[in-house]
Each structure stands twice: as C-alpha cells, then as structure tokens.
Design an enzyme around this catalytic site. Structure first.
Site, PDB file in Angstrom:
ATOM      1  N   CYS A 235      -2.588  -1.853   9.196  1.00 55.16           N
ATOM      2  CA  CYS A 235      -3.063  -1.179   7.975  1.00 55.16           C
ATOM      3  C   CYS A 235      -3.900   0.080   8.238  1.00 55.16           C
ATOM      4  CB  CYS A 235      -3.834  -2.162   7.094  1.00 55.16           C
ATOM      5  SG  CYS A 235      -2.750  -3.411   6.374  1.00 55.16           S
TER       6      CYS A 235
ATOM      7  N   ARG B 120       0.252  -5.232  15.824  1.00 55.64           N
ATOM      8  CA  ARG B 120       0.633  -3.870  15.431  1.00 55.64           C
ATOM      9  C   ARG B 120      -0.516  -2.913  15.769  1.00 55.64           C
ATOM     10  NH1 ARG B 120       2.709  -5.047   9.342  1.00 55.64           N
ATOM     11  NH2 ARG B 120       0.992  -6.536   9.497  1.00 55.64           N
TER      12      ARG B 120
ATOM     13  N   THR C 197       0.865  -1.184   0.000  1.00 57.58           N
ATOM     14  CA  THR C 197       0.000   0.000   0.000  1.00 57.58           C
ATOM     15  C   THR C 197       0.899   1.229   0.000  1.00 57.58           C
ATOM     16  OG1 THR C 197      -1.631  -1.228   1.259  1.00 57.58           O
ATOM     17  CG2 THR C 197      -1.842   1.180   1.250  1.00 57.58           C
TER      18      THR C 197
ATOM     19  N   ALA D 141     -19.688  -0.864  17.301  1.00 56.58           N
ATOM     20  CA  ALA D 141     -19.029   0.107  18.181  1.00 56.58           C
ATOM     21  C   ALA D 141     -18.207  -0.650  19.216  1.00 56.58           C
ATOM     22  CB  ALA D 141     -20.073   0.967  18.880  1.00 56.58           C
TER      23      ALA D 141
HETATM   24  P1  NAD Z   1       5.120  -7.126   7.192  1.00 54.05           P
HETATM   25  O1  NAD Z   1       5.924  -6.188   7.995  1.00 54.05           O
HETATM   26  O2  NAD Z   1       4.455  -8.297   7.836  1.00 54.05           O
HETATM   27  O3  NAD Z   1       6.034  -7.707   6.008  1.00 54.05           O
HETATM   28  C1  NAD Z   1       6.935  -6.958   5.271  1.00 54.05           C
HETATM   29  C2  NAD Z   1       8.113  -7.872   4.948  1.00 54.05           C
HETATM   30  O4  NAD Z   1       8.971  -7.213   4.022  1.00 54.05           O
HETATM   31  C3  NAD Z   1       8.971  -8.217   6.174  1.00 54.05           C
HETATM   32  O5  NAD Z   1       9.051  -9.618   6.302  1.00 54.05           O
HETATM   33  C4  NAD Z   1      10.325  -7.587   5.846  1.00 54.05           C
HETATM   34  O6  NAD Z   1      11.407  -8.327   6.363  1.00 54.05           O
HETATM   35  C5  NAD Z   1      10.303  -7.605   4.334  1.00 54.05           C
HETATM   36  N1  NAD Z   1      11.261  -6.684   3.676  1.00 54.05           N
HETATM   37  C6  NAD Z   1      11.561  -5.408   3.995  1.00 54.05           C
HETATM   38  N2  NAD Z   1      12.464  -4.928   3.134  1.00 54.05           N
HETATM   39  C7  NAD Z   1      12.722  -5.901   2.231  1.00 54.05           C
HETATM   40  C8  NAD Z   1      13.560  -5.989   1.082  1.00 54.05           C
HETATM   41  N3  NAD Z   1      14.305  -4.954   0.668  1.00 54.05           N
HETATM   42  N4  NAD Z   1      13.573  -7.149   0.408  1.00 54.05           N
HETATM   43  C9  NAD Z   1      12.840  -8.217   0.805  1.00 54.05           C
HETATM   44  N5  NAD Z   1      12.019  -8.183   1.878  1.00 54.05           N
HETATM   45  C10 NAD Z   1      11.962  -7.029   2.585  1.00 54.05           C
HETATM   46  O7  NAD Z   1       4.039  -6.229   6.451  1.00 54.05           O
HETATM   47  P2  NAD Z   1       2.667  -6.717   5.763  1.00 54.05           P
HETATM   48  O8  NAD Z   1       1.548  -6.641   6.744  1.00 54.05           O
HETATM   49  O9  NAD Z   1       2.889  -7.970   5.015  1.00 54.05           O
HETATM   50  O10 NAD Z   1       2.435  -5.511   4.752  1.00 54.05           O
HETATM   51  C11 NAD Z   1       3.173  -5.376   3.561  1.00 54.05           C
HETATM   52  C12 NAD Z   1       2.481  -4.350   2.684  1.00 54.05           C
HETATM   53  O11 NAD Z   1       1.191  -4.830   2.325  1.00 54.05           O
HETATM   54  C13 NAD Z   1       2.226  -3.009   3.360  1.00 54.05           C
HETATM   55  O12 NAD Z   1       2.336  -1.990   2.409  1.00 54.05           O
HETATM   56  C14 NAD Z   1       0.800  -3.135   3.840  1.00 54.05           C
HETATM   57  O13 NAD Z   1       0.178  -1.873   4.007  1.00 54.05           O
HETATM   58  C15 NAD Z   1       0.182  -3.898   2.695  1.00 54.05           C
HETATM   59  N6  NAD Z   1      -1.020  -4.654   3.030  1.00 54.05           N
HETATM   60  C16 NAD Z   1      -1.021  -5.456   4.135  1.00 54.05           C
HETATM   61  C17 NAD Z   1      -2.169  -6.164   4.433  1.00 54.05           C
HETATM   62  C18 NAD Z   1      -2.256  -6.986   5.698  1.00 54.05           C
HETATM   63  O14 NAD Z   1      -3.362  -7.399   6.053  1.00 54.05           O
HETATM   64  N7  NAD Z   1      -1.166  -7.250   6.397  1.00 54.05           N
HETATM   65  C19 NAD Z   1      -3.289  -6.091   3.608  1.00 54.05           C
HETATM   66  C20 NAD Z   1      -3.232  -5.307   2.463  1.00 54.05           C
HETATM   67  C21 NAD Z   1      -2.086  -4.589   2.192  1.00 54.05           C
END
Ligand code: NAD
Length: 434
Positions: A260, A330, A121, A252
């Site tokens: 997120c 988180r 995102t 509520a």
């Molecule tokens: P997270 O922190 O669980 O995972 C992110 C991962 O990226 C970590 O494991 C980290 O080690 C890895 N990382 C960081 N830098 C890196 C690099 N250079 N190369 C390889 N790996 C690297 O986060 P998440 O919840 O999975 O969210 C990821 C993205 O997805 C965010 O932008 C979030 O807003 C979006 N998103 C998350 C969800 C959700 O429900 N968790 C839903 C929709 C969108």
C-alpha cells in the site's frame, strides 16, 4: 443482507469473512481459482491473524461462499470491489486494469437498486469515471475506502475507526444500504462520514501520504542524528510527548514497504501531476527517496559491522515480511536489504515465522531457514528487519551468544536495547543511533 465481494486478496477475503461473521450472506468472487479453492475449503490463502477462524465459522454458518463465477454476484444488494490497484509497470501511476475489468464483468449482473461499493484504493476521479456505467443499470456507485492494517485486518474490518462513504448526487439509497451493512459498527458509535466521491477517494490516499510522511520525517531525523551523534530513538520519545505530534509512526528504521504505502504515494503524486497540481504533493517524492535511502543505510551498517566487506560472510536476516503478523512481502524492505547484501557477496540466510513461502518464490537466490535459532547458528552478523515478537522481544543477546561466535547485530527496526546487547559483548549498530 446479501453481499458480493469481488477480489479476495488481503482486503477482500477478510472483508468477505468479516461481513459473514456479522450476519450477512456473502459470496466472495476472485479470478484466481487456487485462492477460491482454498477459501471454499475454509483455508486462509495467506497469513492474517484470526482469518482462519472466521473462514471456518463462515463455512459452518452456510453464509460464506467463494467462487470464480462473477454471475454469482447476481442477487446481492451490495457489491464490494476489492481488486488490486498495483503500480503500473514502468510508471508511478496506479494500474486500474483490474478495477475496470471487474466493473465490466459485474455490469450484466446488476439490478436496479443494487449498490456497488468500491473499496480498492484508486486515483481521485475514478468513481466519477465509472459511475455512468454502473448507473446505466439502475444501480448506484459509492466509494468506501478501506483503512485496515494487515496484521490487524479482522479487528479493523469488524471495528473500524471510521467509515467513509463517498457518493454521487441523489445517492441516499446507497448511504442507507451501507449503513445497514455496517450496522454493528454504526450502532457502536463509529464515525460514519458521508462525502462526495472525490473526497472519499482522497481520504484514503491522504491518510497514507500522511503516515508515509511521518515515517520518513523521523527517518530524515535519523540521517541527521547519524552525522551529529544524536540518538533518534530518544529524539522520537521526546517529540512524541507532544500530543500534537504523538509517538506512533515515529519509529526510525529501514522504513515502510508493503502493498500500500509505497505504491499509494507514488500513484497520488502521479495523479496530482495529471491534475496540474504536482507541486502540491512534490514532497511525496522526497518521502519516497528518504524511505529508500534507509535500506541503503542498513546495508552500509552491516558492511561496517563486518569490518568493511560482507563478501563470503554469513549474514542472517530476522524477517522477510514487510511488517510483523503478516506474510505479505510486497515491496518488503527486509527482502530488499537481504537481496542487496547477497549482491555484495554475503552468504545470506533469511528466517520469518510466516512469509518464507512467499519470499522463496520472489527471491529464490536467497537461503531460507524456518527455525530462528537454526538460522542464527554460525552467523557473522544478525540483522533485525521485521519486528516479530520472536525476534524483537524474545531473542536475548545471551541466547544469541550460545548460537554463534559472530558478535555483530544490526537493528534495522531500533527494536532492541542497545545497552543490553553491548553489555553481552556484541557490536550493536542501530538506525540513527550512536
Ligand atoms: P491483492 O493483490 O491481495 O488482492 C487482489 C485480488 O483481486 C487478487 O486475489 C486478484 O486475483 C483479484 N482480482 C483481480 N482482478 C479480478 C477480477 N476482475 N475479478 C475478481 N477478482 C480479481 O490486493 P489487496 O492487498 O487485497 O488490495 C486490494 C485493494 O485494496 C488495493 O487497491 C489496495 O490498495 C487496497 N487496500 C489494501 C489494503 C491492505 O492492507 N492490503 C488496505 C487498504 C486498501
């Protein structure tokens, strides 16, 4: 197809495993060696229903691998970017460091004709900024936002309710590659919406802004209910019968949290400011403020329930995760409430079916007990903060009465039957309920 998934957290690990389950050959890449080690052994590094099964099946099929080596992305047809975009320290904007680093690391391994599909995102304008870097290799950049819900992530990834693909000019190759990636969902009739980059980026943050607003709307009504004697749960039921409004997300309680919604609405507001349109989403600051006030309210109710002070009182919090069926803590409202009660001198015990290891790391000052009944034993007050079935559905007032002489419950999720608890001799305090 051959796919790479860069970033294997809550989004990426599920995406990688789900893509292997529908027949693709997938390599998941993460900088976190511990996470990669677990995933490589077929172990889910976090709790997400059905992920473990999918990882085991992926390993057995030989189509799912994990590594810390970005060079393993070479040869994939589509590279998904799934790295984190957390809130910047000391600011509301999104921190794009991980996205930038991932793209930079990936560039040397791209071939002409490859597709890079961003799932993280990001603030609107990010894809347009990154596109020249990607396109210089002959690859194309698409933005393919993710709408999965933690707790339902596997199902949501395999059977999404819509697919949004944002592309630049002349990107028909990227569109057809992503159509092939998601072939089973496309064949099942899932809406496949092709947009420009900016629209795709905005769909995601607009969806989260809308959901957050809906929750804060009903929580604002709870605040009004509290000074008028009205019952917000009945109000929500009555509103929800209007098909234009709908009952979902009108619960509520202590509000939203997680990795997120909070950071996404803040980043959206910060990006709108940069674009000179801060006023357009100024309401999101109010949405955020209402949400945070509900945590204060839950604390107030515990104090009130315990006769004006929680000092040296034993308070048990049912839940640590920001929502049930997840171990994600988180920005968890549950732990925020727990920490505040502890700050007021309460002897706080937290229980949760999945999130205690994470909670212990973040809040080592709190006491944790795995077993629900053990956690409740001897409590002066019980607070429902995460709607796990074991608490909301399965804990009855009659059973709780056998565990403690305390007779105060604070229902931070409005998940319990107030009349039932009262009939069993408990003081029941809900959010926005008389
Ligand atoms: P997270 O922190 O669980 O995972 C992110 C991962 O990226 C970590 O494991 C980290 O080690 C890895 N990382 C960081 N830098 C890196 C690099 N250079 N190369 C390889 N790996 C690297 O986060 P998440 O919840 O999975 O969210 C990821 C993205 O997805 C965010 O932008 C979030 O807003 C979006 N998103 C998350 C969800 C959700 O429900 N968790 C839903 C929709 C969108």
């Amino acid at each position: 197809m051959r796919l790479s998934v860069i970033g294997c957290g809550y989004l990426g690990a599920v995406h990688a495993a789900a893509m292997a389950s529908i027949g693709h050959d997938v390599v998941g890449i993460d900088v976190d060696a511990e996470k990669v080690d677990a995933l490589s052994r077929g172990l889910a590094p976090f709790f997400e229903p059905d992920l473990q099964k999918l990882l085991e099946a992926g390993a057995a099929s030989g189509r799912l691998h994990f590594t810390t080596d970005i060079a393993a992305a070479a040869g994939a047809d589509v590279h998904f970017l799934a790295v984190g975009t957390p809130q910047q320290r000391g600011a509301h904007a999104a921190d794009l460091t991980y996205v930038d680093e991932a793209v930079e690391a990936l560039i040397p391994h791209l071939r002409p004709g490859d597709v890079v599909a961003g799932k993280s995102t990001v603030p609107v304008g990010t894809a347009a900024r990154l596109a020249p870097l990607v396109e210089a290799t002959g690859a194309q950049l698409a933005w393919n936002p993710e709408f999965l819900r933690e707790g339902w992530a596997v199902k949501d990834t395999i059977e999404p309710d819509r697919l949004v693909i944002g592309v630049g000019p002349d990107a028909s190759a990227a569109v057809s590659a992503l159509r092939r990636v998601y072939a089973p969902a496309v064949a099942a009739g899932t809406p496949f919406i092709v947009t420009d980059w900016a629209t795709a980026e905005l769909v995601k943050v607009a969806a989260n802004a809308f959901l957050a607003t809906k929750i804060s709307f009903i929580n604002a009504m709870a605040e009004i209910a509290e000074v008028t004697g009205a019952d917000v749960t009945q109000l929500a039921d009555a509103l929800g019968h209007d098909a234009r409004i709908g009952r979902r997300f009108l619960g509520a309680g202590i509000g939203f949290g997680g990795g997120c919604l909070p950071k996404d609405i803040r980043a959206f507001a910060a990006r709108a400011e940069e674009l000179g349109r801060g006023d357009s989403v100024a309401f999101l600051r109010e949405v955020d403020a209402i949400n945070l006030r509900r945590r204060d309210r839950a604390v107030e109710l515990v104090v009130e329930g315990l006769g004006g002070s929680v000092f040296e009182k034993r308070v048990t919090l049912l839940g640590a995760a920001f929502k049930p069926y997840s171990d994600d803590i988180r920005d968890s409202p549950a732990l925020d409430v727990a920490a505040r009660l502890r700050g007021l001198g309460a002897d706080v015990t937290v229980t949760d079916p999945a999130a205690l290891d994470n909670a212990r790391r973040q809040h080592p000052q709190l006491s944790y007990v795995d077993d629900r009944d053990e956690a409740i034993r001897g409590a002066d007050a019980i607070v429902l903060v995460t709607e796990w079935d074991a608490y909301r559905r399965e804990l009855t007032p009659e059973h709780a009465s056998t565990l403690t002489d305390g007779r105060v419950v604070v229902d931070g999720r409005n998940g319990w039957d107030a009349a039932g608890w009262r009939a069993a001799g408990w003081t029941y305090l809900g959010m926005g309920r008389p």
